[in-house]
Design an enzyme around this catalytic site. Structure first.
Site, PDB file in Angstrom:
ATOM      1  N   ASN A 208      14.613   5.091   9.399  1.00 25.60           N
ATOM      2  CA  ASN A 208      14.975   3.195   8.836  1.00 25.60           C
ATOM      3  C   ASN A 208      16.777   4.082   9.448  1.00 25.60           C
ATOM      4  O   ASN A 208      16.941   5.195   8.836  1.00 25.60           O
ATOM      5  CB  ASN A 208      14.405   2.495   8.243  1.00 25.60           C
TER       6      ASN A 208
ATOM      7  N   LYS B  79       5.617  19.438  21.079  1.00 23.68           N
ATOM      8  CA  LYS B  79       6.261  18.345  21.250  1.00 23.68           C
ATOM      9  C   LYS B  79       5.854  18.141  22.557  1.00 23.68           C
ATOM     10  O   LYS B  79       4.755  18.556  23.606  1.00 23.68           O
ATOM     11  CB  LYS B  79       7.409  19.145  21.804  1.00 23.68           C
TER      12      LYS B  79
ATOM     13  N   ASP C  28       2.156   2.727  -1.087  1.00 24.90           N
ATOM     14  CA  ASP C  28       3.156   1.980  -1.779  1.00 24.90           C
ATOM     15  C   ASP C  28       3.425   2.876  -2.859  1.00 24.90           C
ATOM     16  O   ASP C  28       2.471   2.597  -4.155  1.00 24.90           O
ATOM     17  CB  ASP C  28       2.742   1.003  -1.831  1.00 24.90           C
ATOM     18  N   ILE C  29       5.115   3.260  -2.761  1.00 30.88           N
ATOM     19  CA  ILE C  29       4.973   4.124  -3.791  1.00 30.88           C
ATOM     20  C   ILE C  29       5.308   4.050  -5.414  1.00 30.88           C
ATOM     21  O   ILE C  29       4.772   3.804  -6.505  1.00 30.88           O
ATOM     22  CB  ILE C  29       6.079   5.407  -3.783  1.00 30.88           C
TER      23      ILE C  29
HETATM   24  O1  C5P Z   1       7.452  -3.704   0.418  1.00 32.21           O
HETATM   25  P1  C5P Z   1       8.906  -3.846   0.310  1.00 32.21           P
HETATM   26  O2  C5P Z   1       9.154  -2.475   1.277  1.00 32.21           O
HETATM   27  O3  C5P Z   1       9.748  -4.818   1.035  1.00 32.21           O
HETATM   28  O4  C5P Z   1       8.916  -3.552  -1.125  1.00 32.21           O
HETATM   29  C1  C5P Z   1      10.400  -2.949  -1.294  1.00 32.21           C
HETATM   30  C2  C5P Z   1      10.547  -1.852  -3.093  1.00 32.21           C
HETATM   31  O5  C5P Z   1       9.182  -1.427  -2.423  1.00 32.21           O
HETATM   32  C3  C5P Z   1      11.237  -1.234  -3.507  1.00 32.21           C
HETATM   33  O6  C5P Z   1      11.578  -0.898  -4.174  1.00 32.21           O
HETATM   34  C4  C5P Z   1      11.072   0.622  -2.704  1.00 32.21           C
HETATM   35  O7  C5P Z   1      11.377   0.963  -2.562  1.00 32.21           O
HETATM   36  C5  C5P Z   1       9.607   0.279  -2.872  1.00 32.21           C
HETATM   37  N1  C5P Z   1       8.352   0.565  -1.410  1.00 32.21           N
HETATM   38  C6  C5P Z   1       8.129   1.586  -2.039  1.00 32.21           C
HETATM   39  N2  C5P Z   1       7.303   2.814  -1.250  1.00 32.21           N
HETATM   40  C7  C5P Z   1       6.367   1.700   0.032  1.00 32.21           C
HETATM   41  C8  C5P Z   1       7.634   0.709   0.463  1.00 32.21           C
HETATM   42  C9  C5P Z   1       8.271   0.248  -0.451  1.00 32.21           C
HETATM   43  O8  C5P Z   1       8.062   2.718  -3.361  1.00 32.21           O
HETATM   44  N3  C5P Z   1       6.241   2.659   1.260  1.00 32.21           N
END
Ligand code: C5P
Length: 398
Positions: free
Chosen positions: A208, A286, A305-306
């Site tokens: 992104n 590749k 989701d960290i």
């Molecule tokens: O769910 P969304 O992407 O809108 O949430 C945004 C927040 O979650 C940000 O703080 C982003 O750094 C964190 N995030 C994360 N891991 C992910 C997706 C989002 O830590 N896989």
């Protein structure tokens, strides 16, 4: 950061003296009181009038006058401050300090003071490297004098190397350190930043447009308050924050591993734009273009989701976890729901609809959502958002 503190600023006679005007402003912004003293040579570079206008107080010069002795003697002047700062500390001033000379007001104050002394050397690179200067430096340090800089870079004399005076903000930080006034000293803060790259094959990836600028600015603001920062970043274009422990990763899974390995932390700030998906069954070689024209099919799996994982830790959860929410509609409602869903303490929400000009712009308008509700911050430069966030974190952690 320095409210209630007072600094006796001795300005030496070098071209870097011009930076002292900014230094005085920065010190005043931090809440310090500044009493300036200019050597005779310093007055060739900056005027007592501009120095005293910025300091908001009398600028003392090496022209002793009896009125000053009646109002405030040099002994009292040398002891009235919490710290004595010499900036720029020229080769000549360092030499006179080392030799214990008291040949003008500045050196007399340095001899008479009972407070710590911090010097910010500035001189030509050859003068800095000269054995006499290095000998003087070693002696001054042995005498307990604190030193900030010099930095390496282009110099006013056209040469390159060590000898540039430390920047005003670095000097403010060194002053705060010397006075034990940095609110986040001893705190470890973890920051994620930048995009992640999710490989398709060894040469292609999904990514992104995150630049990592906001994450780097937050790291710098927190370090200015004394925090020790671990900065876990994807392949971002923004400069890495100098002084942080930087961990470079590519994928979301690697980011989670790096974040987990960096715990414990007092606070964690998740500013990264983590990819939501990874490609299942990445090809080890590749992927070739099919001569019959059939297109590759990519299959995706959800990334961890960290923010949510760390927020929900039973053990080692940082006491403050901050996430971001970039929304286009119903910003507050959506971000409030996100805070609950992810289990973090604060969410910084902003409206990234094109008409706001925030995405890719220099300004931001955020709302801080916490258990106490929503707090709207005025529109301000992104760097100021970081400073305000760092101050709020400092208030919460201390
Ligand atoms: O769910 P969304 O992407 O809108 O949430 C945004 C927040 O979650 C940000 O703080 C982003 O750094 C964190 N995030 C994360 N891991 C992910 C997706 C989002 O830590 N896989």
């Amino acid at each position: 950061m320095l409210s209630g503190k007072s600094v006796l600023l001795i300005i030496g006679g070098g071209i870097a003296a011009y930076k002292c005007l900014d230094l005085i402003r920065r010190l005043k912004e931090s809440g310090a009181q500044v009493t300036p003293v200019l050597t005779r040579a310093a007055q060739e570079f900056v005027t007592p009038l501009s120095v005293s206008a910025l300091a908001g107080t009398k600028a003392y010069t090496d022209l002793f006058d009896l009125t000053d002795e009646a109002e405030m003697g040099h002994i009292q002047l040398s002891r009235s401050a919490d710290l004595v700062v010499v900036a720029p500390a020229t080769a000549d001033l360092m030499g006179r300090m080392t030799g214990g000379l008291a040949s003008d007001l500045a050196t007399t104050l340095l001899m008479a003071t009972d407070k710590r002394v911090l010097i910010a050397p500035a001189m030509n690179v050859r003068m800095w490297d000269h054995p006499a200067t290095q000998r003087n430096l070693a002696q001054l340090q042995a005498d307990g004098v604190l030193v900030v800089g010099p930095n390496e870079g282009d110099m006013a004399c056209g040469e390159f190397g060590p000898g540039r005076m430390a920047e005003p903000l670095e000097i403010v930080d060194a002053i705060a350190d010397a006075l034990g006034k940095r609110p986040l000293s001893g705190k470890h803060i973890l920051i994620t930043s930048g995009p992640t790259h999710e490989p398709i094959d060894p040469v292609r990836y999904i990514a992104n447009r995150s630049s990592g600028a906001q994450g780097s600015a937050i790291a710098q603001a927190l370090m200015r308050l004394g925090a020790e920062v671990t900065f876990v970043t994807g392949p971002a274009s923004a400069a890495r924050p100098v002084g942080a422990t930087v961990v470079e990763i590519q994928t979301a899974s690697q980011m989670l591993d790096a974040v987990t390995a960096a715990l414990p932390a007092d606070a964690a700030i998740f500013a990264a734009a983590v990819a939501d998906w990874q490609v299942i069954g990445q090809s080890a070689s590749k992927i070739k273009k099919d001569s019959k024209g059939s297109l590759p099919r990519l299959e995706f799996a959800e990334n961890p989701d960290i923010l949510s994982t760390i927020s929900k830790l039973k053990k080692n959860r940082p006491s403050l976890v901050v996430g971001f929410a970039a929304e286009t509609d119903d910003v507050i409602e959506n971000a409030t729901a996100k805070r609950k869903r992810k289990g973090c303490d604060w969410i910084l929400a902003n409206d990234v609809s094109p008409e706001t000009g925030i995405m890719g712009g220099v300004e931001n308008q955020v709302t801080l959502i916490s258990a106490d509700g929503a707090e709207d911050w005025p529109r301000m430069p992104k760097a100021d958002v970081s400073t305000r966030l760092a101050a709020k974190i400092a208030e919460t952690l201390t």
